[in-house]
Design an enzyme around this catalytic site. Structure first.
Site, short mmCIF file in Angstrom:
data_model
loop_
_atom_site.label_atom_id
_atom_site.label_comp_id
_atom_site.label_asym_id
_atom_site.label_seq_id
_atom_site.Cartn_x
_atom_site.Cartn_y
_atom_site.Cartn_z
N GLY A 95 1.18 -0.77 -0.17
CA GLY A 95 0.00 0.43 -0.20
C GLY A 95 0.81 1.24 -0.14
O GLY A 95 1.88 1.70 -0.19
N SER A 96 -0.05 2.52 0.33
CA SER A 96 1.38 3.62 0.45
C SER A 96 1.93 3.76 1.86
O SER A 96 2.73 2.84 2.80
CB SER A 96 0.28 4.88 0.68
OG SER A 96 -0.36 4.54 1.98
N THR A 97 3.27 3.97 0.99
CA THR A 97 3.96 4.63 2.27
C THR A 97 3.78 5.25 3.46
O THR A 97 4.95 4.69 4.28
CB THR A 97 5.55 5.57 1.87
OG1 THR A 97 5.54 4.80 0.22
CG2 THR A 97 6.94 5.93 2.16
N VAL A 117 1.09 4.88 5.37
CA VAL A 117 0.46 4.18 5.85
C VAL A 117 1.54 2.87 6.79
O VAL A 117 1.56 2.17 7.77
CB VAL A 117 -0.93 3.16 5.24
CG1 VAL A 117 -1.15 1.68 6.19
CG2 VAL A 117 -1.52 4.30 4.78
N GLU A 156 5.85 -3.46 0.93
CA GLU A 156 6.46 -2.91 -0.48
C GLU A 156 4.92 -1.74 -0.38
O GLU A 156 4.18 -2.06 -0.67
CB GLU A 156 5.45 -3.80 -1.60
CG GLU A 156 6.45 -5.34 -1.47
CD GLU A 156 7.75 -4.99 -1.46
OE1 GLU A 156 8.74 -3.31 -2.24
OE2 GLU A 156 8.88 -5.67 -0.98
N CYS A 205 1.60 0.81 -8.50
CA CYS A 205 2.89 0.78 -7.86
C CYS A 205 4.21 1.25 -8.87
O CYS A 205 5.00 1.92 -8.81
CB CYS A 205 3.58 0.15 -6.79
SG CYS A 205 3.51 -1.42 -7.67
P1 NAD Z 1 -3.44 2.25 1.11
O1 NAD Z 1 -2.28 2.76 1.83
O2 NAD Z 1 -4.14 3.95 1.06
O3 NAD Z 1 -4.22 1.48 1.49
C1 NAD Z 1 -3.05 0.03 1.65
C2 NAD Z 1 -4.44 -1.32 2.65
O4 NAD Z 1 -3.55 -0.52 4.22
C3 NAD Z 1 -5.94 -0.92 2.75
O5 NAD Z 1 -6.17 -1.93 2.77
C4 NAD Z 1 -6.58 0.00 3.76
O6 NAD Z 1 -7.33 0.33 4.21
C5 NAD Z 1 -4.80 -0.04 4.18
N1 NAD Z 1 -4.82 1.23 5.38
C6 NAD Z 1 -5.09 1.99 5.46
N2 NAD Z 1 -4.62 2.85 6.70
C7 NAD Z 1 -4.42 1.82 7.58
C8 NAD Z 1 -4.44 1.66 9.54
N3 NAD Z 1 -3.29 2.52 9.79
N4 NAD Z 1 -3.74 0.50 9.63
C9 NAD Z 1 -3.37 -0.85 8.44
N5 NAD Z 1 -4.04 -1.09 7.45
C10 NAD Z 1 -4.80 0.37 7.03
O7 NAD Z 1 -2.93 2.18 -0.43
P2 NAD Z 1 -4.14 2.16 -1.79
O8 NAD Z 1 -4.16 3.50 -1.68
O9 NAD Z 1 -4.85 0.82 -1.28
O10 NAD Z 1 -3.24 1.13 -2.96
C11 NAD Z 1 -2.06 2.00 -3.89
C12 NAD Z 1 -0.67 2.07 -2.50
O11 NAD Z 1 -0.05 1.11 -2.67
C13 NAD Z 1 0.50 3.18 -3.62
O12 NAD Z 1 1.39 3.67 -2.71
C14 NAD Z 1 0.80 2.10 -4.67
O13 NAD Z 1 2.69 2.64 -5.18
C15 NAD Z 1 0.93 1.33 -3.34
N6 NAD Z 1 1.18 -0.26 -3.76
C16 NAD Z 1 2.67 -0.40 -4.21
C17 NAD Z 1 3.16 -1.87 -4.54
C18 NAD Z 1 4.10 -2.61 -5.09
O14 NAD Z 1 4.41 -3.77 -4.82
N7 NAD Z 1 5.54 -0.83 -4.50
C19 NAD Z 1 2.19 -2.73 -5.67
C20 NAD Z 1 0.91 -2.44 -5.10
C21 NAD Z 1 0.66 -0.96 -5.33
#
Ligand code: NAD
Length: 542
Positions: A266-268, A270, A294, A328
């Site tokens: 997910g995002s950096t 978080v 990641e 990503c």
């Molecule tokens: P996001 O960080 O908003 O959410 C990811 C997950 O984290 C979701 O399930 C969300 O509900 C959860 N989350 C949010 N706050 C949390 C907390 N406080 N505690 C626990 N879980 C929490 O990301 P997104 O919008 O779903 O995805 C996009 C991001 O993911 C982009 O930054 C992208 O670059 C990254 N990404 C990275 C890769 C990689 O392999 N590097 C692959 C896919 C996506």
């Protein structure tokens, strides 16, 4: 009890289906799209094998048609989150005790179900819920997840076979590849169904059990995956699905002393929040939780004056705009030489003008919509910034009236450190900085130093010295580096995926390096004939 040192079937990458007009696979998928579009699914949590409908729901709509209700997602509260943790703990001993070949067979069966009878269900759910075109859904939710399961099977066996190289006479040294001593928290992003399926199951190959929290916007496809895993024979409690707001679920789960690992994509911000919270509470855990994350990217395409202009243009058009730039790995900052810019510019403008956008069930569209209103508003902000301070080469507009549509956009900036060149936008907005051909060296420095991320990047050149320079100078600027190819589309078993710096812990999804994080080895030394005296030979006998 059966005996044998088993070998898994050699994995092969799942072929990508074409879904061309008139093909049987297209007709079958279209029927499934129509079926799923005609109903409103009720999506429960899955805890210890029980479907839990909490009645506290979130409406899930199609991003490309936001008045169309697709599903109601039942959200977990504190009691369900606690129950999911307990279910994972309760299932742990039995799952870990199951022989490796039995655990592996569950996932090999899951791969075959997904390759066959479940393919349309998962692809259609991903298309409608996450607004992916058929090709984007096929390479993600079908092929990549099948590949994860087939290749992880091989990696799990390779880990088990990894034993100490030396056992001197009279001794047998062994390594028991145990799972972690607690549950794993798998947190998955909206943009890849394959990642959503891989994050809770990769630790499970090694005997771990999980609490799985998917992004709510991907709940539709994730619920289909949870049912697929059940159909493949995954025992109750091994993967427990909890839907809910990130912080609500996350704060409670990571406060549990039995937490043994976090498998996050997910995002950096978080991931940093999770790491910080766990760090602050580190004395309270039963073990040091393994943290695998990641995260974001700001991925580059660097062209040398010797590059082929068409190859660069196609890489930008596909790399930046497929799946609306919500990968990503999506190309989002380009460094292009002045001599090639007119030719590339012309092809980018023509390409963007030719890209149809709309309902993903219409197979002529190249793009769908961005995931939700929040993302749409964020992208509008970047469009305003670009339209104000940069040259808009193509696109530059957005229309949220029917779906969250952001036009593929190319901005050109004068300042290589503009926000547009540094920040992860996660939408179909690409930014170009044009450099003087003689300043190749400066371009290399800008690529390396402009953004905090280091996920993917590509160099285009026909001059081998330029390829060599970029490969060396950008060694730490990308975990996945491409030469004369777009920086997206890594394939399991071929290009293990992950980045460093602010892009993550670089534990390479789709490789043995990732699976190793879910094993906590125990060394066993067995001595066949123990000594009978405590004296060493150099001591004189009394
Ligand atoms: P996001 O960080 O908003 O959410 C990811 C997950 O984290 C979701 O399930 C969300 O509900 C959860 N989350 C949010 N706050 C949390 C907390 N406080 N505690 C626990 N879980 C929490 O990301 P997104 O919008 O779903 O995805 C996009 C991001 O993911 C982009 O930054 C992208 O670059 C990254 N990404 C990275 C890769 C990689 O392999 N590097 C692959 C896919 C996506």
């Amino acid at each position: 009890m059966s005996t044998g040192v088993y070998r898994v079937p050699p994995p092969m990458n799942e072929p990508v289906r074409g879904y061309t007009r008139g093909s049987p696979e297209r007709a079958s998928l279209e029927r499934e799209l129509a079926r799923q579009s005609g109903e409103v699914a009720e999506i429960p949590c899955l805890i210890g094998g029980r479907r839990v409908f909490t009645g506290r729901t979130h409406d899930l709509v199609m991003p490309h048609n936001h008045s169309h209700l697709l599903a109601r997602v039942h959200l977990a509260g504190p009691a369900e989150i606690a129950a999911a943790i307990q279910a994972a703990e309760d299932a742990r001993a039995e799952w870990a005790a199951l022989p490796l070949e039995q655990r592996t067979a569950v996932f090999l069966k899951a791969a075959e179900l997904l390759a066959g009878p479940w393919r349309d269900r998962v692809n259609a759910a991903t298309m409608l819920g996450q607004s992916k075109t058929v090709h984007q859904a096929e390479i993600d939710s079908a092929c990549e997840l099948i590949d994860f399961w087939r290749f992880n099977a091989m990696f799990a066996f390779q880990i088990a076979a990894d034993q100490p190289p030396v056992s001197p006479t009279g001794v047998w040294n062994r390594v028991d590849h145990r799972p972690l001593d607690g549950f794993v928290f798998a947190v998955t992003p909206f943009n890849f169904t394959s990642i959503a399926g891989n994050l809770p199951t990769a630790p499970a190959f090694l005997g771990n059990t999980c609490v799985w929290k998917p992004a709510t916007t991907s709940a539709h496809a994730c619920w289909v995956l949870a049912q697929l895993l059940e159909a493949a024979g995954l025992p109750p409690g091994v993967v427990n699905l909890v839907n809910g707001a990130g912080a609500e679920v996350g704060d409670q789960v990571v406060a549990d002393p039995r937490l043994a690992g976090v498998h996050f994509t997910g995002s950096t911000p978080v991931f940093q929040h999770l790491w910080r919270t766990i760090g602050q509470g580190i004395a309270g855990y039963r073990q040091y939780p393994r943290l695998v994350g990641e995260t974001g990217g700001k991925d580059f395409i660097l062209a040398h004056p010797s590059a082929d202009a068409t190859a660069v243009s196609v890489a930008i058009l596909r790399g930046a705009f497929e799946y609306q730039g919500q990968k990503c790995s999506a190309a989002s900052r380009m460094y292009l030489p002045r001599s090639l810019w007119p030719a590339i510019r012309e092809q980018l403008v023509a390409g963007v003008e030719g890209m149809k956008q709309g309902d993903v069930a219409d197979f002529t569209n190249f793009l769908g919509a961005v995931i939700d209103q929040r993302a749409f508003k964020k992208h509008q902000g970047y469009l305003e910034h670009g339209n104000r301070g940069a040259e808009c080469v193509a696109g530059g507009t957005a229309d949220g009236s029917r779906g969250w549509f952001v036009r593929p956009t190319v901005f050109r900036v004068d300042d290589p450190r503009d926000r547009l060149m540094q920040e992860e936008i996660f939408g179909p907005i690409a930014t170009v900085w044009v450099y003087d051909d003689a300043r190749w060296d400066d371009a290399l420095r800008e690529v390396d130093q402009t953004s905090p991320y280091a996920l993917t990047g590509a160099v285009f050149a026909t001059d081998r010295r330029a390829v060599d320079q970029a490969t060396e100078r950008l060694r730490f600027a990308a975990g996945n580096f491409y030469v004369n190819d777009k920086p997206t589309g890594a394939v399991v078993g071929q290009q293990p995926f992950g980045g460093s710096r602010a892009s993550g812990t670089n534990d390479k999804a789709g490789s043995i390096l990732n699976l190793l994080r879910w094993s906590s080895a125990r060394t066993i030394k067995e001595t066949f004939v123990p000594p009978t005296s405590w004296r060493y030979p150099f001591h004189e006998e009394p």
